[in-house]
Design a protein around this motif. Structure first.
Motif, PDB file in Angstrom:
ATOM      1  N   ALA A  65      27.735  42.759  45.866  1.00 49.17           N
ATOM      2  CA  ALA A  65      27.832  41.427  45.500  1.00 49.17           C
ATOM      3  C   ALA A  65      29.455  40.808  45.551  1.00 49.17           C
ATOM      4  O   ALA A  65      30.363  41.674  45.693  1.00 49.17           O
ATOM      5  CB  ALA A  65      27.792  41.391  44.074  1.00 49.17           C
ATOM      6  N   VAL A  66      29.417  39.584  45.563  1.00 50.61           N
ATOM      7  CA  VAL A  66      30.605  38.818  45.770  1.00 50.61           C
ATOM      8  C   VAL A  66      30.625  37.640  44.402  1.00 50.61           C
ATOM      9  O   VAL A  66      29.916  36.971  44.594  1.00 50.61           O
ATOM     10  CB  VAL A  66      31.211  37.966  47.075  1.00 50.61           C
ATOM     11  CG1 VAL A  66      32.288  37.289  46.675  1.00 50.61           C
ATOM     12  CG2 VAL A  66      30.997  39.042  48.027  1.00 50.61           C
ATOM     13  N   ILE A  67      31.503  38.103  43.531  1.00 48.84           N
ATOM     14  CA  ILE A  67      31.418  37.097  42.300  1.00 48.84           C
ATOM     15  C   ILE A  67      32.507  36.307  42.170  1.00 48.84           C
ATOM     16  O   ILE A  67      33.740  36.750  42.349  1.00 48.84           O
ATOM     17  CB  ILE A  67      31.296  38.210  40.989  1.00 48.84           C
ATOM     18  CG1 ILE A  67      30.133  39.289  41.147  1.00 48.84           C
ATOM     19  CG2 ILE A  67      30.979  37.405  39.739  1.00 48.84           C
ATOM     20  CD1 ILE A  67      30.021  40.451  40.248  1.00 48.84           C
ATOM     21  N   THR A  68      32.379  35.233  41.804  1.00 46.17           N
ATOM     22  CA  THR A  68      33.315  34.124  41.835  1.00 46.17           C
ATOM     23  C   THR A  68      33.123  33.209  40.736  1.00 46.17           C
ATOM     24  O   THR A  68      31.936  33.321  40.191  1.00 46.17           O
ATOM     25  CB  THR A  68      33.626  33.356  43.090  1.00 46.17           C
ATOM     26  OG1 THR A  68      32.323  32.395  43.116  1.00 46.17           O
ATOM     27  CG2 THR A  68      33.462  34.165  44.506  1.00 46.17           C
ATOM     28  N   HIS A  69      33.936  32.331  40.565  1.00 46.58           N
ATOM     29  CA  HIS A  69      33.636  31.337  39.305  1.00 46.58           C
ATOM     30  C   HIS A  69      32.354  30.629  39.680  1.00 46.58           C
ATOM     31  O   HIS A  69      31.941  30.033  38.824  1.00 46.58           O
ATOM     32  CB  HIS A  69      34.654  30.421  39.138  1.00 46.58           C
ATOM     33  CG  HIS A  69      34.930  29.356  40.430  1.00 46.58           C
ATOM     34  ND1 HIS A  69      35.547  29.603  41.437  1.00 46.58           N
ATOM     35  CD2 HIS A  69      34.477  27.960  40.451  1.00 46.58           C
ATOM     36  CE1 HIS A  69      35.633  28.554  42.424  1.00 46.58           C
ATOM     37  NE2 HIS A  69      35.051  27.505  41.521  1.00 46.58           N
ATOM     38  N   ARG A  70      31.876  30.511  40.951  1.00 47.18           N
ATOM     39  CA  ARG A  70      30.803  29.726  41.288  1.00 47.18           C
ATOM     40  C   ARG A  70      29.483  30.313  40.787  1.00 47.18           C
ATOM     41  O   ARG A  70      28.328  29.756  40.632  1.00 47.18           O
ATOM     42  CB  ARG A  70      30.743  29.455  42.628  1.00 47.18           C
ATOM     43  CG  ARG A  70      31.847  28.230  43.076  1.00 47.18           C
ATOM     44  CD  ARG A  70      31.774  28.021  44.639  1.00 47.18           C
ATOM     45  NE  ARG A  70      32.846  27.104  44.665  1.00 47.18           N
ATOM     46  CZ  ARG A  70      33.256  26.529  45.973  1.00 47.18           C
ATOM     47  NH1 ARG A  70      32.443  26.830  46.818  1.00 47.18           N
ATOM     48  NH2 ARG A  70      33.960  25.743  46.077  1.00 47.18           N
TER      49      ARG A  70
ATOM     50  N   VAL B 122      40.475  35.604  41.687  1.00 48.22           N
ATOM     51  CA  VAL B 122      39.807  34.587  41.844  1.00 48.22           C
ATOM     52  C   VAL B 122      38.197  35.088  42.326  1.00 48.22           C
ATOM     53  O   VAL B 122      37.431  34.135  42.425  1.00 48.22           O
ATOM     54  CB  VAL B 122      40.205  33.392  42.712  1.00 48.22           C
ATOM     55  CG1 VAL B 122      41.648  32.957  42.271  1.00 48.22           C
ATOM     56  CG2 VAL B 122      40.788  34.443  43.994  1.00 48.22           C
ATOM     57  N   ALA B 123      38.180  36.217  42.381  1.00 45.33           N
ATOM     58  CA  ALA B 123      36.854  36.787  42.821  1.00 45.33           C
ATOM     59  C   ALA B 123      36.863  38.227  42.676  1.00 45.33           C
ATOM     60  O   ALA B 123      38.051  38.817  42.563  1.00 45.33           O
ATOM     61  CB  ALA B 123      36.288  36.505  44.409  1.00 45.33           C
ATOM     62  N   ILE B 124      35.599  38.994  42.765  1.00 46.65           N
ATOM     63  CA  ILE B 124      35.717  40.275  42.849  1.00 46.65           C
ATOM     64  C   ILE B 124      34.561  40.963  43.637  1.00 46.65           C
ATOM     65  O   ILE B 124      33.126  40.140  43.728  1.00 46.65           O
ATOM     66  CB  ILE B 124      35.183  40.766  41.350  1.00 46.65           C
ATOM     67  CG1 ILE B 124      35.234  42.482  41.285  1.00 46.65           C
ATOM     68  CG2 ILE B 124      34.329  40.244  40.672  1.00 46.65           C
ATOM     69  CD1 ILE B 124      35.270  42.930  39.870  1.00 46.65           C
ATOM     70  N   VAL B 125      34.792  41.730  44.599  1.00 49.50           N
ATOM     71  CA  VAL B 125      33.877  42.270  45.354  1.00 49.50           C
ATOM     72  C   VAL B 125      33.554  43.528  44.949  1.00 49.50           C
ATOM     73  O   VAL B 125      34.022  44.478  44.396  1.00 49.50           O
ATOM     74  CB  VAL B 125      34.281  42.425  46.763  1.00 49.50           C
ATOM     75  CG1 VAL B 125      33.658  42.834  47.727  1.00 49.50           C
ATOM     76  CG2 VAL B 125      34.876  40.832  47.241  1.00 49.50           C
ATOM     77  N   VAL B 126      32.107  43.693  44.909  1.00 50.56           N
ATOM     78  CA  VAL B 126      31.565  45.178  44.575  1.00 50.56           C
ATOM     79  C   VAL B 126      30.712  45.678  45.767  1.00 50.56           C
ATOM     80  O   VAL B 126      30.020  45.131  46.595  1.00 50.56           O
ATOM     81  CB  VAL B 126      30.447  44.930  43.522  1.00 50.56           C
ATOM     82  CG1 VAL B 126      29.957  46.282  42.943  1.00 50.56           C
ATOM     83  CG2 VAL B 126      31.109  44.337  42.411  1.00 50.56           C
TER      84      VAL B 126
END
Length: 744
Positions: free
Chosen positions: A65-70, A107-111
């Motif tokens: 997953a790539v989690i951002t404000h979007r 600004v983002a988190i990569v899992v």
């Protein structure tokens, strides 16, 4: 409370676990099917995110997953503040909008399935920004100081302004005066253990293995952020590898770990890099101070003016006790203090060892040293002539004050009488030698705390508290208090901490753990003894059957009739007869009437010798002696260890530590151990710590005062004063650098 356990220099009960690797820290709690998360940090200092190219990264190997404000869920961010949080402002709402408030903001988190895959993907994520010019220097013309809102309130714990007498007029008309400014750099905590969180959900319940100095607050904070009941969050932290205040608050990475784990449906581990710890986990704020001192030619203070400004973020107002000690340290009829904040485009500062006092005392004690030279008077003698009889700021007697005794003891061990008072007069070969002294102080805080004690059938006792231990020896000192109170050997007591489902305890900071938690443990032990005694006097098989509870006593862990010389009944027999473990919990807090009646502080005196090479300007602390009045000392071995650690931190503050920000974007340019300098083994001289025999029956039932903070407080000014004595050059900016003392 007297005996043979409290007061003894016993070794750490957790020492073997730490040196063998058995002690488990936050990042050690790996879970089945665990994923790894890496934060992507903003590369601009102010602005907004305009685009994130996540599709390419989502296709990289191992990425889950790539989690951002979007695509991040909207979190509740319910109201939650404790004394550890700024009273004014709102904590960072991570990944909830496109705004960038400071360099390094997540600004983002990569899992991903492995740390390597997560790191590679995070490095590849392209983020575009619309940037603005941040303001990161309090001396920038665009920066404006403000009156802190919380400090302006009536009866504020940290007031914006205080005054007694007419300090400005007295300073203007003083026979001898000093009026100077002092600049202390921003510092970052940099403990050995990085911040780390392992998060795992089970339905709507969350378990966190997280580095925290305040587990019950982390539980409540995360519950508020996610909008779930606090009892649905469990926080575990049995060991901390150093913190110095950086883990007092619950920072955004904890929220991100929990958010990612819920989003992907699997446990997630998130460990900050050393560089990231310079962004989002707080720092000692840069401070600018003015000190004006006026005195008679005989050395009696007639005026003290202390004005200080600290940095804060734009979204929170961080306060620390920068000017607090000035009002009570010395006797003076005319004192004025002023405290202001400068909002900047940075992350919010945080408490760092000796917060406020370490910075404020530096300016005050250096100015006092300057005054001593203007008067031609020994610096220690000047302090003696201005020793107050009471706390003149509050008009209260001190519960105890041993500052002069500390100076006597420090001077004896240091050899202060051998000091030549003239600057540049002492040499060791070609090296310039200087000796400096400074006072130290820190409030004797106390907070409500609770503890549970369980007496078991095998004659052992278990003690549980939701406290933390970042290294001062909490496991050992609390075991000593319990063993002493119960009359058991140390090995018969097992103390457990670091779980949010244990009885609540205050933050492990502010030098109040021993006073607060120790008092709660003592109260719980006494409650357990009372419960056991009630069961025994009602048990026909007990030798104390039929006695009144008031007529029995405990001696060496056995219950007997008062005055009886019989061995008595041990815990295990009482518990066995009861057919169950005997449990009791209790709380302890300071009597508000006593707190209102007395001013409660610890005091210390520090003396330092430095050697300076006049040709190249290298400064080396050769030895230091500290003497402290801290009430009762529970474990002298641990106490000396705390003092040595604080002194070393003071060396770093005085000579090495400085976080440098790039004015163009607010980037910490030295966010790594190559350029952020800290003392290492070769920098550490001979350090001594001594303790004044001080009895204070008012501070708490144990008679203890905090030690962890005060041990750092006086070190930096003592070093700066020694540097002046060696060179004749007065440096009012920390850290003191080679170029500051080079002469033409």
């Amino acid at each position: 409370m007297t005996g043979t356990i409290v007061g003894q220099p016993l070794p750490r009960v957790d020492g073997r676990a730490k040196v063998t690797g058995a002690a488990r820290y936050a990042a050690d709690f790996n879970q089945d099917s665990q994923l790894h998360a890496v934060i992507v940090s903003a590369t601009v200092g102010l602005g907004r995110v305009t685009a994130i190219d996540s599709a390419r990264v989502e296709a990289m190997p191992g990425v889950v997953a790539v989690i951002t404000h979007r695509n991040a869920p909207r979190l509740a961010y319910g109201a939650h503040k404790t004394y550890i949080d700024p009273a004014v402002g709102e904590r960072l709402h991570v990944l909830q909008d496109d705004k960038v408030r400071f360099y390094g903001q997540p600004v983002a988190i990569v899992v991903a399935d492995t740390l390597d895959h997560a790191e590679r993907a995070a490095a590849a994520l392209q983020v575009s920004y619309e940037s603005e010019q941040p303001t990161v220097d309090p001396q920038d013309p665009r920066a404006e100081a403000i009156i802190p809102e919380a400090a302006a309130q009536p009866d504020a714990r940290i007031p914006a302004d205080t005054a007694r007498g007419e300090a400005d007029n007295a300073l203007a008309n003083a026979e001898v005066k000093v009026d100077e400014t002092y600049d202390i750099a921003r510092e970052n905590h940099n403990p050995m253990e990085p911040h780390a969180t392992v998060a795992a959900w089970s339905g709507d319940r969350l378990t966190l293995w997280s580095k925290s100095q305040f587990v019950v607050n982390e539980q409540a904070e995360i519950a508020a952020i996610f909008g779930i009941p606090a009892e649905h969050v469990q926080v575990n932290c049995p060991f901390i590898g150093g913190a110095f205040g950086t883990s007092l608050r619950t920072w955004p990475h904890v929220t991100l770990a929990a958010l990612a784990a819920r989003q992907v449906g699997r446990p997630v581990k998130l460990v900050l890099t050393r560089k990231q710890m310079f962004f989002t986990t707080g720092h000692r704020p840069r401070t600018l101070q003015r000190i004006g001192l006026g005195a008679t030619r005989e050395g009696k203070l007639t005026a003290v003016v202390h004005e200080g400004t600290g940095e804060t973020s734009r979204y929170e107002q961080f306060l620390e006790a920068l000017t607090a000690a000035t009002g009570y340290m010395y006797s003076c009829p005319n004192v004025r203090t002023r405290y202001r904040l400068t909002p900047l485009d940075t992350g919010t500062p945080n408490h760092m060892r000796g917060p406020g006092e370490a910075s404020g005392i530096f300016a005050l004690e250096c100015a006092l040293d300057e005054l001593s030279y203007a008067l031609g008077m020994d610096p220690v003698e000047l302090r003696r002539r201005n020793e107050p009889e009471i706390d003149e700021a509050e008009g209260k007697p001190f519960s105890s004050r041993s500052l002069l005794q500390c100076y006597d003891q420090a001077a004896e061990h240091f050899g202060w009488s051998r000091r030549d008072p003239k600057p540049r007069a002492m040499r060791d070969g070609r090296l310039l030698v200087g000796m400096g002294a400074a006072s130290a102080t820190y409030p004797a805080y106390h907070a409500p705390a609770s503890a549970l004690v369980r007496l078991r059938p095998d004659g052992t006792a278990e003690v549980e508290v939701a406290a933390s231990d970042m290294g001062p020896g909490t496991y050992t000192s609390m075991t000593q208090v319990a063993a002493e109170t119960l009359g058991l050997p140390m090995e018969r007591v097992r103390f457990s901490l670091g779980r949010s489902d244990f009885p609540p305890a205050p933050s492990h900071g502010g030098s109040w753990t021993m006073a607060s938690v120790g008092s709660a443990i003592r109260a719980a032990c006494l409650a357990a003894q009372e419960e056991a005694a009630k069961l025994a006097v009602a048990d026909q098989r007990s030798p104390v059957f039929g006695a009144n509870v008031e007529d029995v006593e405990w001696a060496a862990g056995r219950l007997r009739r008062r005055g009886d010389q019989a061995p008595g009944q041990p815990y295990r027999d009482i518990v066995a007869s009861a057919g169950r473990a005997i449990e009791a919990d209790a709380s302890a807090q300071r009597d508000p009437e006593v707190a209102h009646r007395y001013s409660m502080h610890a005091f210390g005196a520090v003396m330092v010798e430095v050697a300076i090479d006049p040709d190249v300007g290298t400064i080396r602390v050769r030895r230091a002696v500290g003497a402290y009045g801290i009430g009762r000392v529970v474990n002298p071995r641990l106490a000396r260890s705390q003092c040595i650690g604080g002194m070393i931190g003071g060396i770093g503050m005085a000579l090495m530590e400085r976080t440098a920000l790039d004015g163009r974007d607010g980037r910490p340019v030295n966010a790594h151990m190559a350029d952020y300098l800290m003392p290492v083994n070769l920098d550490i001289p001979h350090l001594e710590a001594h303790f004044v025999d001080e009895v204070d029956p008012h501070v708490n039932p144990l008679g203890v005062k905090g030690l962890g903070e005060i041990a750092l407080v006086g070190m930096a000014p003592a070093i700066a004063n020694a540097v002046f004595h060696a060179t004749g050059i007065r440096v009012r900016t920390l850290p003191i650098r080679i170029e500051d003392v080079l002469t033409s």
